[in-house]
Design an enzyme around this catalytic site. Structure first.
Site, PDB file in Angstrom:
ATOM      1  N   ARG A 122       0.835  -1.108   0.024  1.00  0.00           N
ATOM      2  CA  ARG A 122      -0.107  -0.136  -0.095  1.00  0.00           C
ATOM      3  C   ARG A 122       0.742   1.262   0.009  1.00  0.00           C
ATOM      4  O   ARG A 122       0.968   2.092   0.834  1.00  0.00           O
ATOM      5  CB  ARG A 122      -0.814  -0.107   1.149  1.00  0.00           C
ATOM      6  CG  ARG A 122      -1.682  -1.201   1.376  1.00  0.00           C
ATOM      7  CD  ARG A 122      -2.749  -1.592   0.480  1.00  0.00           C
ATOM      8  NE  ARG A 122      -4.137  -0.856   0.440  1.00  0.00           N
ATOM      9  CZ  ARG A 122      -5.141  -1.327   1.047  1.00  0.00           C
ATOM     10  NH1 ARG A 122      -5.205  -2.132   2.175  1.00  0.00           N
ATOM     11  NH2 ARG A 122      -6.331  -0.819   0.731  1.00  0.00           N
ATOM     12  N   GLN A 127      -0.360   3.039  -5.770  1.00  0.00           N
ATOM     13  CA  GLN A 127      -1.764   3.375  -5.599  1.00  0.00           C
ATOM     14  C   GLN A 127      -2.762   3.150  -6.741  1.00  0.00           C
ATOM     15  O   GLN A 127      -3.904   2.575  -6.518  1.00  0.00           O
ATOM     16  CB  GLN A 127      -1.945   4.965  -5.298  1.00  0.00           C
ATOM     17  CG  GLN A 127      -2.034   5.012  -3.715  1.00  0.00           C
ATOM     18  CD  GLN A 127      -2.289   6.541  -3.302  1.00  0.00           C
ATOM     19  OE1 GLN A 127      -1.804   7.324  -4.364  1.00  0.00           O
ATOM     20  NE2 GLN A 127      -2.254   6.849  -2.168  1.00  0.00           N
ATOM     21  N   ASP A 130      -3.890  -0.519  -6.788  1.00  0.00           N
ATOM     22  CA  ASP A 130      -4.283  -1.039  -5.519  1.00  0.00           C
ATOM     23  C   ASP A 130      -5.941  -1.776  -5.579  1.00  0.00           C
ATOM     24  O   ASP A 130      -6.919  -0.678  -5.265  1.00  0.00           O
ATOM     25  CB  ASP A 130      -4.117   0.174  -4.411  1.00  0.00           C
ATOM     26  CG  ASP A 130      -4.642  -0.726  -3.108  1.00  0.00           C
ATOM     27  OD1 ASP A 130      -5.099  -1.567  -2.972  1.00  0.00           O
ATOM     28  OD2 ASP A 130      -4.472   0.346  -2.218  1.00  0.00           O
ATOM     29  N   SER A 133      -8.094  -1.313  -2.501  1.00  0.00           N
ATOM     30  CA  SER A 133      -8.696  -0.159  -2.325  1.00  0.00           C
ATOM     31  C   SER A 133      -9.940   0.362  -3.285  1.00  0.00           C
ATOM     32  O   SER A 133     -11.125   0.695  -3.164  1.00  0.00           O
ATOM     33  CB  SER A 133      -7.964   0.946  -2.516  1.00  0.00           C
ATOM     34  OG  SER A 133      -7.044   0.908  -1.245  1.00  0.00           O
ATOM     35  N   TYR A 226      -2.034  -0.809   9.304  1.00  0.00           N
ATOM     36  CA  TYR A 226      -3.160  -1.689   9.470  1.00  0.00           C
ATOM     37  C   TYR A 226      -3.614  -1.826  11.019  1.00  0.00           C
ATOM     38  O   TYR A 226      -2.548  -1.353  11.913  1.00  0.00           O
ATOM     39  CB  TYR A 226      -2.962  -2.845   9.030  1.00  0.00           C
ATOM     40  CG  TYR A 226      -3.187  -2.984   7.379  1.00  0.00           C
ATOM     41  CD1 TYR A 226      -4.346  -2.959   6.798  1.00  0.00           C
ATOM     42  CD2 TYR A 226      -1.725  -3.380   6.766  1.00  0.00           C
ATOM     43  CE1 TYR A 226      -4.326  -3.242   5.395  1.00  0.00           C
ATOM     44  CE2 TYR A 226      -1.981  -3.535   5.383  1.00  0.00           C
ATOM     45  CZ  TYR A 226      -3.304  -3.181   4.735  1.00  0.00           C
ATOM     46  OH  TYR A 226      -3.210  -3.200   3.295  1.00  0.00           O
TER      47      TYR A 226
HETATM   48  P1  NAD Z   1      -9.024  -2.909   6.094  1.00  0.00           P
HETATM   49  O1  NAD Z   1      -9.970  -3.456   5.037  1.00  0.00           O
HETATM   50  O2  NAD Z   1      -7.651  -3.747   6.563  1.00  0.00           O
HETATM   51  O3  NAD Z   1      -9.770  -2.563   7.589  1.00  0.00           O
HETATM   52  C1  NAD Z   1     -10.877  -1.867   7.574  1.00  0.00           C
HETATM   53  C2  NAD Z   1     -10.879  -0.937   8.760  1.00  0.00           C
HETATM   54  O4  NAD Z   1     -11.329  -1.521   9.899  1.00  0.00           O
HETATM   55  C3  NAD Z   1      -9.438  -0.383   8.994  1.00  0.00           C
HETATM   56  O5  NAD Z   1      -9.665   1.177   8.926  1.00  0.00           O
HETATM   57  C4  NAD Z   1      -9.177  -0.724  10.346  1.00  0.00           C
HETATM   58  O6  NAD Z   1      -8.444  -0.012  11.152  1.00  0.00           O
HETATM   59  C5  NAD Z   1     -10.520  -1.045  11.027  1.00  0.00           C
HETATM   60  N1  NAD Z   1     -10.581  -1.879  12.114  1.00  0.00           N
HETATM   61  C6  NAD Z   1      -9.960  -3.236  12.225  1.00  0.00           C
HETATM   62  N2  NAD Z   1     -10.180  -3.764  13.399  1.00  0.00           N
HETATM   63  C7  NAD Z   1     -11.070  -2.877  14.153  1.00  0.00           C
HETATM   64  C8  NAD Z   1     -11.702  -2.678  15.438  1.00  0.00           C
HETATM   65  N3  NAD Z   1     -11.463  -3.833  16.464  1.00  0.00           N
HETATM   66  N4  NAD Z   1     -12.539  -1.777  15.669  1.00  0.00           N
HETATM   67  C9  NAD Z   1     -12.871  -0.875  14.713  1.00  0.00           C
HETATM   68  N5  NAD Z   1     -12.145  -0.974  13.593  1.00  0.00           N
HETATM   69  C10 NAD Z   1     -11.187  -1.843  13.160  1.00  0.00           C
HETATM   70  O7  NAD Z   1      -8.504  -1.463   5.959  1.00  0.00           O
HETATM   71  P2  NAD Z   1      -8.204  -0.674   4.563  1.00  0.00           P
HETATM   72  O8  NAD Z   1      -9.477   0.059   3.879  1.00  0.00           O
HETATM   73  O9  NAD Z   1      -7.673  -1.808   3.648  1.00  0.00           O
HETATM   74  O10 NAD Z   1      -7.173   0.319   5.051  1.00  0.00           O
HETATM   75  C11 NAD Z   1      -5.960  -0.191   5.792  1.00  0.00           C
HETATM   76  C12 NAD Z   1      -4.735   0.829   5.835  1.00  0.00           C
HETATM   77  O11 NAD Z   1      -4.287   0.845   4.520  1.00  0.00           O
HETATM   78  C13 NAD Z   1      -5.308   2.269   6.215  1.00  0.00           C
HETATM   79  O12 NAD Z   1      -4.160   2.616   6.969  1.00  0.00           O
HETATM   80  C14 NAD Z   1      -5.177   2.818   4.859  1.00  0.00           C
HETATM   81  O13 NAD Z   1      -5.013   4.063   4.941  1.00  0.00           O
HETATM   82  C15 NAD Z   1      -4.085   2.304   4.220  1.00  0.00           C
HETATM   83  N6  NAD Z   1      -4.265   2.474   2.713  1.00  0.00           N
HETATM   84  C16 NAD Z   1      -2.959   3.054   2.125  1.00  0.00           C
HETATM   85  C17 NAD Z   1      -2.881   3.405   0.828  1.00  0.00           C
HETATM   86  C18 NAD Z   1      -1.945   3.786  -0.015  1.00  0.00           C
HETATM   87  O14 NAD Z   1      -1.135   4.548   0.696  1.00  0.00           O
HETATM   88  N7  NAD Z   1      -1.832   3.416  -1.114  1.00  0.00           N
HETATM   89  C19 NAD Z   1      -4.104   2.628  -0.099  1.00  0.00           C
HETATM   90  C20 NAD Z   1      -5.186   2.123   0.620  1.00  0.00           C
HETATM   91  C21 NAD Z   1      -5.291   2.016   2.115  1.00  0.00           C
END
Ligand code: NAD
Length: 373
Positions: A122, A127, A130, A133, A226
């Site tokens: 990520r 991006q 991804d 996302s 994460y």
């Molecule tokens: P994900 O699908 O893994 O999880 C969804 C959400 O659930 C996350 O925000 C996580 O913090 C939350 N979560 C997990 N356990 C929990 C709990 N017990 N209670 C409440 N919430 C809980 O997440 P995602 O959407 O794939 O994104 C994960 C990370 O990756 C984030 O930091 C996001 O900003 C980052 N990201 C980065 C890029 C990039 O830079 N290219 C792109 C996409 C996502």
């Protein structure tokens, strides 16, 4: 000899997306690559064979898999797929690398190069590739529409000659990509939205969408930005505080996930029953078992006046736009493999090295070998 890119019909029951859209097929052909398509592969996503222009369309999957140098897929393949695909071919798609790892032994023995889009780092550079996302955005959007459709109430406030209707109060748990899109969609529909996540940086993102952030005093940031799994004490604290809040909301949308693990059970049956009659829970973590104890993946239940919806493969329910985004992700990834029209793997590239499951006749990724990365 041109590189041959192959696409066959997806065989998973709920899948309607296609990994290669006509738009991306045309762009890939400009590289001098030849595109082979099993007839009908794009139909469920809204792309008939005729939209693929000069691509080669054949009647059976076997002919494609026998000849393709790269196969684009959506849903994770089974061992039979690797057996049916040419020795030495490259396969890119969702792989669910954490489940049934023995499938990848078959691919390794066939000297296939298998990339899992779930494992693409990520990073800023990745991006545009991804797929987690792009597909999560679909999940969040559609999840809110499912909730609005199942709810016995309006989302917006309505002022009518028949009086005023108060807006629905929506709580979104998990403010990652899916959760933020769910929040934005619920706001557009006029609901009052609150959101909660264990990563503290999400507070600002939630507020920038005009929603309130619910601070339960539990933070759990793990590796790579994460969330990590909560300790039993943290989970108990989270559950108690959330139970009280659930009594005030009409709609609960959950999206919480921890990579490589079953979805965390955040909402117990007892907590869910604390919601008002006529409330709706849409559990968008249902593919991973669900965030709510009452969820039955794939079903819509009515329990004591509360609807509990556990939709599966939500991106496939918006197949055209989900495919457009996914196919662009694969195109951007493939630019790393195209060296002047030939197929080439630069294993010093962190994106390729980070997402490859099998190569050189071996399972190489730490999720398969068990080694620390
Ligand atoms: P994900 O699908 O893994 O999880 C969804 C959400 O659930 C996350 O925000 C996580 O913090 C939350 N979560 C997990 N356990 C929990 C709990 N017990 N209670 C409440 N919430 C809980 O997440 P995602 O959407 O794939 O994104 C994960 C990370 O990756 C984030 O930091 C996001 O900003 C980052 N990201 C980065 C890029 C990039 O830079 N290219 C792109 C996409 C996502």
């Amino acid at each position: 000899m041109s590189v041959i890119v192959g696409v066959v019909n997806e065989t998973s029951e709920l899948e309607r997306r296609v990994a290669l859209t006509p738009e991306v097929a045309a762009k890939i052909r400009k590289w001098g690559w030849h595109v082979m398509l099993e007839s009908g592969a794009g139909v469920a996503a809204g792309f008939p064979d005729s939209d693929y222009g000069d691509c080669e369309v054949v009647d059976d999957a076997h002919s494609v898999l026998n000849r393709a140098d790269i196969v684009f897929r959506v849903s994770p393949p089974d061992a039979a797929f690797f057996k049916a695909t040419k020795t030495g071919a490259c396969i890119i798609g969702f792989m669910s690398p954490f489940s049934s790892p023995e499938r990848f032994q078959v691919a390794a023995e066939r000297h296939q190069v298998v990339f899992a889009v779930e494992l693409i780092p990520r990073t800023t550079r990745a991006q545009a590739m991804d797929a987690l996302s792009s597909q999560a955005a679909v999940v969040g959007y559609k999840g809110t529409l499912i909730a609005a459709g199942e709810s016995p109430r309006f989302f917006p406030m309505l002022t009518t000659a028949a009086g005023t209707i108060r807006p629905s109060h929506v709580l979104v748990i998990g403010a990652g990509v899916a959760g933020l899109q769910a929040i934005a969609t619920a706001k557009r529909l006029g609901a009052i939205v609150t959101a909660y996540d264990v990563r503290p940086e999400t507070a600002e993102q939630v507020e920038s969408l005009g929603a309130k952030f619910l601070d339960l005093g539990v933070q759990a940031v793990g590796e790579g930005g994460y969330a990590r799994a909560l300790t039993p004490e943290e989970l108990a604290q989270q559950r108690q505080a959330l139970k009280d809040f659930l009594g005030k909301v009409n709609v609960l949308i959950t999206t919480a996930a921890v990579p490589g693990r079953p979805a965390p059970k955040i909402i117990t049956a007892d907590m869910a029953r604390n919601m008002k009659t006529g409330s709706v829970i849409v559990d968008l973590a249902a593919d991973g078992g669900g965030n709510c104890e009452l969820t039955e993946p794939g079903k819509t239940l009515e329990i004591d006046g509360i609807k509990v919806v556990g939709p599966l493969n939500v991106p496939a329910t918006v197949p055209m736009d989900a495919s457009l985004m996914y196919s662009r992700n694969l195109y951007n990834f493939s630019t790393l493999l195209n060296k002047d029209g030939a197929l080439d793997f630069d294993w010093d590239d962190e994106i390729l090295a980070g997402s490859v499951l099998t190569r050189d006749g071996q399972m190489v990724h730490p999720v398969l070998t068990g080694e620390k990365s």
